[in-house]
Structures are given as C-alpha cells and as structure tokens.
Design a protein around this motif. Structure first.
Motif, PDB file in Angstrom:
ATOM      1  N   PHE A   6     -26.273 -33.196 -16.338  1.00 16.62           N
ATOM      2  CA  PHE A   6     -25.434 -32.001 -16.349  1.00 16.62           C
ATOM      3  C   PHE A   6     -24.086 -32.203 -15.677  1.00 16.62           C
ATOM      4  CE2 PHE A   6     -27.397 -30.680 -12.289  1.00 16.62           C
ATOM      5  CZ  PHE A   6     -26.325 -30.135 -11.634  1.00 16.62           C
ATOM      6  N   GLU A   9     -21.759 -33.545 -18.353  1.00 20.54           N
ATOM      7  CA  GLU A   9     -21.395 -32.579 -19.381  1.00 20.54           C
ATOM      8  C   GLU A   9     -20.117 -31.848 -19.013  1.00 20.54           C
ATOM      9  OE1 GLU A   9     -25.802 -31.673 -21.146  1.00 20.54           O
ATOM     10  OE2 GLU A   9     -24.915 -30.325 -19.681  1.00 20.54           O
ATOM     11  N   GLN A  10     -19.818 -31.845 -17.699  1.00 19.86           N
ATOM     12  CA  GLN A  10     -18.589 -31.235 -17.235  1.00 19.86           C
ATOM     13  C   GLN A  10     -17.393 -31.869 -17.960  1.00 19.86           C
ATOM     14  OE1 GLN A  10     -18.550 -31.591 -13.049  1.00 19.86           O
ATOM     15  NE2 GLN A  10     -17.141 -29.938 -12.736  1.00 19.86           N
ATOM     16  N   LEU A  18     -21.513 -23.463 -14.646  1.00 20.80           N
ATOM     17  CA  LEU A  18     -22.167 -24.549 -13.918  1.00 20.80           C
ATOM     18  C   LEU A  18     -23.448 -24.044 -13.261  1.00 20.80           C
ATOM     19  CD1 LEU A  18     -21.701 -27.537 -13.205  1.00 20.80           C
ATOM     20  CD2 LEU A  18     -21.117 -26.704 -10.960  1.00 20.80           C
ATOM     21  N   ARG A  43     -17.185 -23.238 -13.899  1.00 20.84           N
ATOM     22  CA  ARG A  43     -16.645 -24.555 -13.526  1.00 20.84           C
ATOM     23  C   ARG A  43     -15.289 -24.433 -12.835  1.00 20.84           C
ATOM     24  NH1 ARG A  43     -19.704 -28.218 -16.038  1.00 20.84           N
ATOM     25  NH2 ARG A  43     -21.190 -27.178 -17.408  1.00 20.84           N
ATOM     26  N   SER A  78     -25.551 -25.606 -15.979  1.00 21.02           N
ATOM     27  CA  SER A  78     -25.056 -25.937 -17.322  1.00 21.02           C
ATOM     28  C   SER A  78     -26.061 -25.493 -18.381  1.00 21.02           C
ATOM     29  CB  SER A  78     -24.774 -27.429 -17.457  1.00 21.02           C
ATOM     30  OG  SER A  78     -23.816 -27.812 -16.524  1.00 21.02           O
TER      31      SER A  78
END
Ligand code: ATP
Ligand code: MG
Length: 247
Positions: A6, A9-10, A18, A43, A78
C-alpha cells in the motif's frame, strides 16, 4: 503481500484515502473506550484529532497502528482492510506512531538512536544526512546522550527516527507536551514540510492552538466518539465548548 504494497500505491496514484476508520469500537479488555469512531486521512494531509483527557485519542492511534485489536468496525489503508494486522507488519507497511512522551533511547547518543533504525537495512549515512538536514540542531548534539537533550530536541530526534523509516502514515501523539509554545511552533513547521513532501500525518493534541497552523482538517473527540470534523479554525472555537461541556 497485499499489505506491504500500500505504500507503493501512493506513487501510482490510487484514489482511496490513505487511512479510513469506519465505526471503530475498541478498548482494553472489558472496558470499551471507542464507541464508533469515523475519520479519514487523505494522502499528504495533516489531520488534527483534538479533545480533552480521556477522550480516546491515544486509543484511536494505538488501534490504527495495530497495538489494540478493534472489537468491531474497520481500519482501511488505501482501501484495504487492516483489522487485526500485527503492529510490526503495519510498521513495515509504512505506519509509524510516535507515542506520548519522548520515544528515544535515553542512554544512547543521538547518532546511536539514529543507527537503531538502520538495522533493517536502511543506509545509516542517508538516515543521518536526512535527520541533520531537517534538524541542524541535532548535528551539534550528535554525540550527546538522548536523555540529556532538551524536550524539543528529543522530539526532533523522535521525528528523525520516524522519517528514517520512510513512512506513508505518521501518527504523532501530543508532540507538544511539556514544550514551550515557540518550540512547538518550530516542530510543527517541520511537520508541515513533511506533509508537503507527501506524507500523511495524523496528529493528536489536547489543544488546537499548537496545530492550527499546520492542520488541513481537524476533529473533536469526546467520550470515544468524533463530535465534529471540519476546518481547523472553526473546530478550534468549538473545542472550547467541548471542554466546558457545552454541546
Ligand atoms: N491500558 C489501559 N487500560 C484500561 N483503560 C485504559 C488504558 N489506557 C487508557 N485507558 C482508558 O481509556 C480512556 C481513553 O484513554 P486515552 O488514553 O485514549 O485518552 P486520550 O484522549 O489520549 O487522553 P489524554 O489527552 O489524557 O492523553 C480513558 O478513560 C483511560 O482511562
Ligand atoms: Mg493520550
């Protein structure tokens, strides 16, 4: 595997927040403390969770980092359900908590404290460089035992140790405790810079004043529930009523 990805994935721009906490119930043994907590940290956002003694703020953070297993509700990172994930797995996945009080090793020097974070393979020179760039004051004290640093310097070191792990979500529990307002302001300026670099930050404080300048969103917690979420300026005004018991 799903958990470990995860953080990454940002970088590929997944839309989900998030951290999303939904109708969370948790406590200590038979004592229920959280009675349906909802909060969302987007995020790169700084979210301030405010409230008086015993509201359940620290319990919320402990549950979000896996130290307490919720009795019901969801913790999503996420978009992935994380309930029951052990703290060490969450930590490796990018969840970092600086707990109440100064989380440094008091008998180790500043450098030794930083080195403690490199045993999982992070490069020490990089960790040190990053810490001293962010907090030049620490460089002057590199050989000093952490327990003899000022309260503000100890929090700088705690923050340096936290960012050395490259977290996706940083949770700070009462960073300001026992510190002069000017030091708190400086620390939160640094925290604001960290958020600008893409880190999501969940801050717990009793009073709004110290975090007002840096928070994007704020919420008031009382008796294990979120009373209100919104613009930090408006929430600060409402917080006074929460303390006085006027709702
Ligand atoms: N280990 C524990 N065992 C039993 N009850 C606990 C434990 N830790 C906290 N509590 C209780 O849970 C409630 C919420 O505590 P918590 O520490 O989450 O509050 P808080 O909002 O962080 O308060 P403060 O601002 O004083 O730090 C309190 O009533 C507290 O007594
Ligand atoms: Mg607390």
């Amino acid at each position: 595997m799903a958990i470990q990805t995860f953080v990454h994935e940002q970088q590929i721009g997944v839309e989900q927040p998030l951290l999303e906490i939904v109708n969370l119930h948790a406590g200590y043994g038979i004592i229920d403390v959280l009675h349906g907590v909802d909060l969302t940290v987007e995020r790169g956002q700084v979210f301030a969770l405010l409230g008086p003694n015993g509201a359940g703020k620290s319990t919320t953070l402990k549950t979000a980092c896996g130290q307490i297993v919720p009795t019901s509700g969801s913790i999503l990172m996420s978009g992935k359900e994380m309930n029951g994930t052990p703290p060490d797995v969450l930590s490796r996945a990018g969840v970092c908590l600086i707990p109440e009080g100064h989380s440094v090793f008091p008998n180790l020097t500043v450098e030794e404290n930083l080195r403690m974070n490199t045993y999982s393979g992070t490069n020490f020179d990089e960790v040190r460089e990053r810490a001293y760039t962010q907090f030049p004051q620490l460089k002057e004290r590199s050989k000093q035992r952490a327990g003899t640093l000022s309260g503000g310097e100890q929090q700088m070191l705690a923050l340096s140790r936290a960012i050395s792990t490259d977290p996706a979500l940083l949770m700070l529990d009462e960073l300001s405790i026992g510190l002069a307002p000017i030091i708190v302001e400086e620390l939160y300026e640094q925290v604001g810079q960290l958020a600008k670099s893409g880190l999501s930050i969940l801050i717990v404080e009793q009073f709004a004043q110290s975090v007002l300048g840096v928070a994007d969103v704020a919420a008031i917690m009382l008796h294990g529930k979120i009373l209100k979420t919104g613009d930090p300026e408006n929430i600060a005004e409402e917080l006074t009523s929460a303390y006085l018991g006027i709702q």
